[in-house]
Design an enzyme around this catalytic site. Structure first.
Site, PDB file in Angstrom:
ATOM      1  N   HIS A 251      -6.864  -0.498  -5.693  1.00  0.00           N
ATOM      2  CA  HIS A 251      -6.834   0.890  -6.268  1.00  0.00           C
ATOM      3  C   HIS A 251      -6.052   0.777  -7.653  1.00  0.00           C
ATOM      4  CE1 HIS A 251      -7.530   4.007  -2.976  1.00  0.00           C
ATOM      5  NE2 HIS A 251      -7.585   2.953  -2.287  1.00  0.00           N
TER       6      HIS A 251
ATOM      7  N   ASP B  41       0.921  -1.197  -0.023  1.00  0.00           N
ATOM      8  CA  ASP B  41      -0.095   0.025  -0.201  1.00  0.00           C
ATOM      9  C   ASP B  41       0.771   1.300  -0.030  1.00  0.00           C
ATOM     10  OD1 ASP B  41      -2.999  -1.091   0.631  1.00  0.00           O
ATOM     11  OD2 ASP B  41      -1.588  -2.342   1.681  1.00  0.00           O
TER      12      ASP B  41
END
Length: 707
Positions: A151, A42
């Protein structure tokens, strides 16, 4: 190649005790038999890149991570998803990422490990199906392996994502991409360094509800070598919800196979990098967390770390490395009702006293940040500060904008410094649709991180029968709205409604239903029969593909063909994440007026004479809102399904042949076993963890037994 298959079943605790080899500082693991792996998840590259203060945070931290990998001379880098924050990164974001990967991951340092598995299976999303360091045209010193996150997940008919661009350029090895929505087979990358054998499993982000259902239905299979199973160290990387957000909106650790040794869990941003033992499956889980704070929530306030994993044989050691370039973040809660000795709602000038209390709390956090920053020149000067004020009990709020001006030169987030909230009150009975209070219906104490599809689901769960969907499913509607908002698919909602209407009409005609009462009942049965099934997933995907095809038919810019058009030219635009205006070279008015470079414009459209925002007036007439997408088919221009043609063939796609086959060693031809959830027999393996931030990777011996 033969594999062993393991199918999911409820976890059974093994009664066989397992002796663990003790790891101590006497063992020199940095040798020819030791894997050194840098673990991070992340990174969210490009987050708030237009912010004047925080715009470089994600880039600076990625530079630190890659520099750490080179300094420690790791064998490879393992990324757990969400390398990019946006599904379509900007030019600056991609350029910075490629530059840093080329700077730190290319060089003359020889690679010390070999790949033993079938690489055409491991890297099945590229036309160059082999690990990048074995490409004769590249000079890789530190290979990077990455799965995709939610994402930067694959989109479009081709199923491509930003990681595939890096993979095609030879900078990143993208693995763990499942191309089937009906069954998942996770084939590991088999590596060997000296006498140490490592099986690297990976699974890119999949909607949690779907993956949960596939685990329950025994549709997830993990493959492992059939021979010498006890000699392999099994490392698994996953990017899903770990904490429970709903009945099926997460993946329980018990779903994973018990033959695993270590699970690297991405997607969760709280840094819990110290491995924790799952007492049912008896493997360890490490959660590195994010390297940049993307929300002002308590989980993001934990100090950020990355991990240096050493594996030798069946022994492992995880050293956590603190990140020094991460911006400090402090969060504190204040409940005004707890300060009755200072003020009450009836106290004169109580608002001024509340403001003074908040000022003191913010000042305390700033002083703490300054003390921690001493001796750390790489830490950004301005910290992130969030004060959550619970004003329940009759208190009033004050002007947060005026309050924030006092700290505009001292904090990185003056606009959202203060967050007022109240405890949820008793929900009122919903009488009818006219008196429905949508604000109370969807209001939660903390809406940060709430997704669009969650809001849609909550709305229909709370409303009464008269306002329920009769034709569409909640999941389909939520997905269509998510595509509309997140990925700018303006036709997603309209196409879903049209597609479902056509299928329902054909179903009614085939059943020969004629009366109005029978039609209503049959529509409900038809709708309920598709809930939470693969058929529903396929219908949603088909409707979204039709929306993309319709946009291409109109001549609009493809949402997934040019990854650079998300943030085009001007860096001083507003912070709105999405604009409904028809896009030219940027979004609506972002284009460079007089150049006439907009891809969505037709020949008949006049070219604006000026720069900047002069296009907004003409583009507004072409904009569409979410509510317009819900218009009845009779109110929109008529269009039949035959006008939309989706070509799934590969005839127009040039197929490039690999210049050479991937190197294969004799070990690749050994037998393999298919294995899917819990095997109850394992061999000895050793674990030692370092929870400190010092340089010594081994604090001392530790032993444990497995039952």
């Amino acid at each position: 190649m033969f594999w062993s298959k393991c199918i999911f079943r409820p976890p059974v605790r093994s009664e066989i005790p397992f002796p663990y080899i003790i790891m101590s500082s006497e063992h020199n693991l940095d040798d020819e038999d030791t894997f050194k792996i840098l673990i991070a998840t992340d990174i969210h590259l490009g987050y708030l890149e237009k912010d004047a203060i925080r715009g470089n945070d994600s880039y600076t931290t990625l530079d630190e991570i890659l520099k750490c990998a080179k300094t420690n001379q790791v064998d490879f880098i393992l990324l757990g998803g969400d390398l990019f924050h946006e599904n379509k990164p900007s030019r600056r974001c991609l350029h910075s990422c490629i530059t840093m990967l080329r700077q730190y991951c290319m060089g003359n340092t020889p690679i010390q490990f070999n790949i033993l598995s079938d690489q055409t299976v491991n890297f099945n999303t590229t036309q160059f199906p082999w690990v990048n360091y074995q490409d004769e045209n590249l000079n890789i010193s530190i290979p990077a392996f990455s799965i995709h996150g939610n994402h930067d997940d694959p989109t479009g008919a081709e199923g491509l994502c930003a990681l595939d661009l890096l993979s095609a350029s030879g900078l990143v090895n993208h693995f763990g991409h499942s191309q089937s929505v009906e069954r998942i087979e996770i084939s590991p990358i088999l590596m060997q360094k000296g006498s140490t054998k490592l099986a690297l499993f990976g699974l890119g982000s999949i909607p949690d509800e779907r993956l949960y259902r596939m685990f329950v239905n025994n549709q997830v299979t993990m493959l492992r070598p059939k021979e010498d199973q006890d000699e392999w160290f099994n490392l698994f990387t996953i990017h899903q919800n770990r904490s429970k957000h709903g009945p099926t909106n997460y993946i329980p650790e018990q779903f994973l196979d018990e033959f695993l040794d270590l699970v690297v869990w991405g997607h969760e941003h709280e840094c819990l990098i110290a491995p924790t033992r799952n007492e049912q499956q008896l493997f360890y889980v490490t959660q590195p967390g994010s390297s940049v704070a993307t929300s002002l929530s308590p989980g993001e306030a934990t100090k950020k770390h990355i991990g240096l994993l050493r594996v030798k044989g069946r022994k492992m050691n995880l050293q956590k490395i603190p990140l020094k370039t991460v911006r400090q973040f402090f969060i504190q809660d204040v409940v005004l009702a707890d300060y009755q000795d200072l003020f009450t709602p009836d106290t004169p000038q109580v608002t001024k006293k509340v403001e003074n209390l908040c000022y003191a709390k913010v000042t305390e956090m700033l002083e703490e940040a300054e003390r921690e920053r001493l001796g750390c020149p790489l830490t950004p000067e301005k910290p992130l500060i969030r004060l959550r004020v619970d004003y329940s009990g009759g208190f009033e709020t004050f002007n947060t904008s005026r309050f924030s001006q006092k700290f505009v030169d001292r904090v990185a987030n003056p606009k959202d410094l203060i967050h007022f909230l109240r405890r949820r009150e008793q929900k009122e009975d919903i009488k009818d649709e006219v008196n429905l209070d949508y604000g109370k219906l969807l209001k939660t104490p903390a809406v940060e991180g709430l997704r669009v599809e969650d809001l849609v689901k909550q709305y229909f769960e709370a409303t009464e029968q008269t306002v329920q969907l009769s034709l569409l499913t909640e999941q389909g509607m939520g997905k269509a709205i998510q595509e509309f908002v997140d990925k700018d698919e303006k036709d997603a909602i309209e196409e879903l409604i049209t597609y479902q209407l056509e299928r329902t009409q054909r179903h009614l005609q085939a059943r020969g239903v004629t009366t109005e009462q029978d039609i209503d009942a049959e529509i409900r049965r038809f709708r309920d029969s598709k809930k939470n099934t693969t058929e529903e997933e396929n219908e949603i995907k088909e409707a979204i593909n039709r929306a993309k095809a319709q946009r291409l038919e109109r001549g609009n810019e493809p949402a997934d063909s040019d990854i650079f058009n998300e943030l085009a030219l001007d860096s001083d635009e507003g912070s709105a994440p999405f604009s409904p205006l028809t896009r030219g070279r940027g979004r609506g008015g972002r284009g460079r007026g007089g150049r006439g470079r907009g891809r969505g414009a037709t020949a008949s459209e006049p070219k604006p004479a000026g720069r900047g925002r002069s296009q907004k007036s003409s583009a507004t007439t072409q904009s569409r809102s979410i509510m317009q997408a819900f218009q009845a088919p009779s109110q929109r221009s008529s269009r039949t399904a035959d006008e939309v043609i989706i070509d799934d063939s590969d005839e127009d796609m040039p197929v490039m042949k690999a210049t050479r086959p991937p190197p294969r060693t004799p070990a690749a031809s050994s037998s393999f076993t298919k294995y899917s959830s819990q095997s109850q027999s394992q061999s000895s393996k050793g674990v030692a963890f370092d929870d400190s931030d010092d340089e010594d990777p081994f604090k001392g011996p530790s032993c444990r037994s497995r039952r």
